[in-house]
Write a protein that holds these residues in place. Structure first.
Motif, PDB file in Angstrom:
ATOM      1  N   VAL A  69      -7.505   2.960   3.409  1.00 54.62           N
ATOM      2  CA  VAL A  69      -8.044   1.456   2.346  1.00 54.62           C
ATOM      3  C   VAL A  69      -9.718   1.514   2.660  1.00 54.62           C
ATOM      4  CG1 VAL A  69      -7.591  -0.607   2.136  1.00 54.62           C
ATOM      5  CG2 VAL A  69      -5.812   0.402   2.595  1.00 54.62           C
ATOM      6  N   HIS A 407      -2.270   0.811   3.093  1.00 55.78           N
ATOM      7  CA  HIS A 407      -1.915   0.579   1.867  1.00 55.78           C
ATOM      8  C   HIS A 407      -1.246  -0.644   1.765  1.00 55.78           C
ATOM      9  CE1 HIS A 407      -0.645   1.175  -2.093  1.00 55.78           C
ATOM     10  NE2 HIS A 407      -2.108   1.682  -2.927  1.00 55.78           N
ATOM     11  N   ALA A 410      -3.290  -3.369   2.922  1.00 54.84           N
ATOM     12  CA  ALA A 410      -3.944  -3.940   2.444  1.00 54.84           C
ATOM     13  C   ALA A 410      -3.369  -4.468   0.861  1.00 54.84           C
ATOM     14  CB  ALA A 410      -4.579  -2.713   1.436  1.00 54.84           C
ATOM     15  N   VAL A 411      -1.838  -4.754   0.641  1.00 50.22           N
ATOM     16  CA  VAL A 411      -1.579  -5.191  -0.267  1.00 50.22           C
ATOM     17  C   VAL A 411      -0.729  -6.362   0.057  1.00 50.22           C
ATOM     18  CG1 VAL A 411       0.751  -4.461  -2.002  1.00 50.22           C
ATOM     19  CG2 VAL A 411      -0.395  -3.050  -1.516  1.00 50.22           C
ATOM     20  N   ASN A 414      -3.726  -9.429  -0.109  1.00 58.42           N
ATOM     21  CA  ASN A 414      -4.567  -9.060  -1.640  1.00 58.42           C
ATOM     22  C   ASN A 414      -3.339 -10.619  -1.528  1.00 58.42           C
ATOM     23  OD1 ASN A 414      -6.279  -7.163  -1.271  1.00 58.42           O
ATOM     24  ND2 ASN A 414      -5.655  -5.708  -2.745  1.00 58.42           N
ATOM     25  N   THR A 420      -8.663  -9.585  -4.524  1.00 61.59           N
ATOM     26  CA  THR A 420      -9.042  -8.085  -4.322  1.00 61.59           C
ATOM     27  C   THR A 420      -9.323  -7.955  -2.774  1.00 61.59           C
ATOM     28  OG1 THR A 420      -8.346  -7.955  -6.143  1.00 61.59           O
ATOM     29  CG2 THR A 420      -8.678  -5.794  -5.198  1.00 61.59           C
ATOM     30  N   HIS A 422      -8.957  -5.647  -1.522  1.00 59.70           N
ATOM     31  CA  HIS A 422      -9.540  -4.484  -1.111  1.00 59.70           C
ATOM     32  C   HIS A 422      -8.799  -3.814  -2.086  1.00 59.70           C
ATOM     33  CE1 HIS A 422     -10.354  -4.040   3.194  1.00 59.70           C
ATOM     34  NE2 HIS A 422      -9.837  -4.930   3.242  1.00 59.70           N
ATOM     35  N   ARG A 423     -10.134  -3.484  -2.728  1.00 58.55           N
ATOM     36  CA  ARG A 423      -9.425  -2.460  -4.285  1.00 58.55           C
ATOM     37  C   ARG A 423      -8.910  -1.535  -3.847  1.00 58.55           C
ATOM     38  NH1 ARG A 423     -11.512   1.790  -6.405  1.00 58.55           N
ATOM     39  NH2 ARG A 423     -12.831   2.423  -4.456  1.00 58.55           N
ATOM     40  N   LEU A 424      -7.473  -1.007  -4.223  1.00 56.63           N
ATOM     41  CA  LEU A 424      -6.834   0.038  -4.819  1.00 56.63           C
ATOM     42  C   LEU A 424      -6.372   0.826  -5.513  1.00 56.63           C
ATOM     43  CD1 LEU A 424      -4.293  -2.046  -2.391  1.00 56.63           C
ATOM     44  CD2 LEU A 424      -5.387  -0.559  -1.616  1.00 56.63           C
ATOM     45  N   THR A 428      -2.243   7.765  -7.654  1.00 56.12           N
ATOM     46  CA  THR A 428      -2.455   8.298  -6.397  1.00 56.12           C
ATOM     47  C   THR A 428      -1.694   9.628  -5.977  1.00 56.12           C
ATOM     48  OG1 THR A 428      -0.740   6.984  -5.554  1.00 56.12           O
ATOM     49  CG2 THR A 428      -2.864   6.268  -4.506  1.00 56.12           C
ATOM     50  N   ARG A 450       0.741  -2.445 -10.885  1.00 51.49           N
ATOM     51  CA  ARG A 450      -0.262  -1.722 -10.401  1.00 51.49           C
ATOM     52  C   ARG A 450       0.260  -3.593  -8.683  1.00 51.49           C
ATOM     53  NH1 ARG A 450      -5.084  -2.015 -14.038  1.00 51.49           N
ATOM     54  NH2 ARG A 450      -5.998  -2.792 -11.842  1.00 51.49           N
ATOM     55  N   GLN A 452      -2.192  -5.105  -7.197  1.00 56.14           N
ATOM     56  CA  GLN A 452      -3.332  -6.247  -7.904  1.00 56.14           C
ATOM     57  C   GLN A 452      -2.975  -6.973  -9.056  1.00 56.14           C
ATOM     58  OE1 GLN A 452      -4.426  -2.725  -7.549  1.00 56.14           O
ATOM     59  NE2 GLN A 452      -6.264  -2.534  -7.377  1.00 56.14           N
TER      60      GLN A 452
END
Ligand SMILES: Cc1cc2nc3c(=O)[nH]c(=O)nc-3n(C[C@H](O)[C@H](O)[C@H](O)COP(=O)(O)OP(=O)(O)OC[C@H]3O[C@@H](n4cnc5c(N)ncnc54)[C@H](O)[C@@H]3O)c2cc1C
Length: 462
Positions: A69, A407, A410-411, A414, A420, A422-424, A428, A450, A452
């Motif tokens: 991340v 990941h 981070a989800v 967020n 956001t 962390h931009r994901l 992938t 997504r 976000q």
């Protein structure tokens, strides 16, 4: 003395295994975000009963707490190496898969330095009161009790060793134990003449290999597994795309019965042993039998063999009633000790009981977990209840995988902050898991929302 109630935390983490540790590491630098993570153990320990010499991680080192991340985080494995002055040795080693002992040490290094991690603190009960979670905490050394309030909870309590029903009569027997306790109990096997390992996952393979290396022909070693073949874990590059957020989103979009059937069918993605460990077992047996017939070593490897019942034998030792799955033939196996490498399962933590009536359980009594890893609750519980590593049935085989840990954290972060942090990445995997779109229409992959887009309204005090 200030007797005012301390402000609530924005996020309280229960348990500090690798997954909540990752969330703690990503949350710590977020300005204004108040977080606390508690673990009942006195310090970070990672599956200490299976830190067998030479055992390696099954994921590359980039599956650390943060790198997939935020590779610039101070909590990356590479920064740990720099702190340890081990960058050059690591560079020359050219091994992506770390020794398991080093991963354990790296996590402990991070856990000891993160200001939001508190060890020796058991979360004994969780309540919902006045629009906040209230956690009852117990200091495991002094027994002192305290409370903490929080807007959001992240349960990262891990999984528990499974003792199959067939072995219930051996619970607590000195000759039978789970592989989770292997290193603690291994010395007790020193004088045993006949040892049986049950289960052909990675733990079973590692225990069997370790026993092979430690015992000569004076000890009979058996390896039994219900699985019909000792097939290796999927490790092809495209096959590994099952461990991406893309696959997780696709899996989540499927009906529950399809998901349940898939998890069972995908055992080779998450339950098998690595090809490397299977090769090491073969290499060992090859070397050991040089100059003699291969069946002269007292070693038995028998896949396709289910144990229907196990109990203490009338004349000492243990008796396992076995059934050969293809032929249906039954036999009784007598052995002195059994190591049960029979896996782990997520379990509902006892601390959650006061909240159980506010959770919207599915028909099988499991959490309903959305793509943000938030558990569905009754409308009166408005705080965010998040889970890590308890959503195999909704998110699929990537759930226990360390490669998806950063990941997922981070989800959650967020979602908790409502922005956001962390931009994901949107995409992938090259594999398209959903069926192709009808001609003239776009590929449906991002038809699955997504992360976000799924984040909720801010629940953080600013
Ligand atoms: C031997 C082994 C090797 C593995 N190797 C790999 C690998 O190489 N690659 C990979 O991708 N996956 C691997 N896994 C799978 C998975 O990544 C690990 O199981 C991982 O440790 C899961 O992390 P976790 O944070 O969910 O839980 P855990 O590591 O189990 O941590 C949970 C923590 O919660 C604490 N806790 C529980 N209840 C409370 C409470 N009420 N109050 C306070 N604290 C509490 C516990 O003390 C514990 O420290 C392995 C699993 C095993 C068993």
């Amino acid at each position: 003395m200030d007797t005012s109630t301390p402000p609530p935390y924005d996020l309280l983490g229960v348990g500090i295994g690798p997954f909540n540790l990752s969330l703690a590491a990503l949350a710590e630098p977020v300005p204004g975000l108040r977080t606390l993570f508690c673990d009942q153990r006195p310090e970070f320990r990672w599956h200490h009963g299976m830190l067998v010499d030479g055992a390696r991680m099954q994921v590359p080192f980039l599956a650390d707490l943060v790198s997939l991340v935020d590779p610039t985080s101070p909590w990356s494995f590479l920064n740990y190496l720099r702190a340890q002055d081990r960058l050059f040795p690591f560079y020359f080693a050219e091994r992506f898969q770390l020794p398991r002992r080093e991963y354990d040490h790296y996590c402990r290094w991070a856990a000891e330095r993160l200001a939001n991690c508190r060890f020796g603190t058991e979360v004994t009960a969780l309540h919902w009161e006045d629009g906040l979670f209230r956690a009852e905490l117990t200091d495991t050394e002094t027994g002192r009790r305290s409370t903490a309030r929080a807007r959001n909870l992240a349960l990262g309590v891990g999984t528990r060793p499974v003792l199959p029903e067939a072995f219930a009569a051996l619970a607590g027997h000195p000759g039978a134990f789970h592989s989770a306790d292997y290193l603690d109990r291994r010395d007790g096997l020193a004088d045993v003449r006949d040892i049986t390992v049950v289960g052909s996952g990675q733990s079973g393979a590692e225990v069997f290999l370790d026993l092979l290396r430690r015992h000569d022909d004076g000890v009979r070693l058996r390896w039994l597994t219900r699985t019909r073949a000792l097939a290796p874990m999927e490790y092809s590059k495209l096959g590994l795309e099952h461990f991406t957020p893309d696959y997780t989103r696709y899996f989540h979009s499927l009906p529950a019965p399809v998901r349940d059937a898939l998890v069972a069918a995908q055992w080779q993605l998450h339950k098998a042993a690595s090809a490397e460990t299977l090769a090491e077992i073969h290499d060992h047996l090859y070397e050991r039998t040089i100059g003699r017939a291969i069946d002269t070593a007292p070693v038995e490897i028998t896949p396709g063999t289910a144990v229907d019942d196990a109990r203490p034998g009338p004349c000492g030792g243990l008796e396992l009633r076995c059934r050969h799955t293809d032929s249906g033939t039954e036999h009784v196996l007598r052995t002195d000790a059994v190591v049960l490498a029979t896996g782990y399962r997520a379990a509902r933590p006892a601390a959650l009981e006061p909240l159980a009536h506010l959770i919207d359980w599915d028909e099988a009594g499991r959490y309903r977990v959305d793509l943000d890893h938030r558990v569905a609750t009754r409308p009166e519980l408005t705080g965010g209840l998040y889970v890590q590593n308890a959503e195999l049935h909704t998110h699929g085989v990537g759930t226990p995988d360390l490669g998806l840990g950063a990941h997922r954290a981070a989800v959650i972060l967020n979602a908790v902050t409502g922005r956001t942090v962390h931009r994901l990445p949107d995409r992938t995997a090259w594999t398209g898991f959903a069926p192709p779109a009808p001609a003239g229409r776009a590929q449906p992959t991002p038809a699955v929302p997504r992360p976000q887009e799924l984040t909720r309204a801010a629940t953080v005090g600013r």
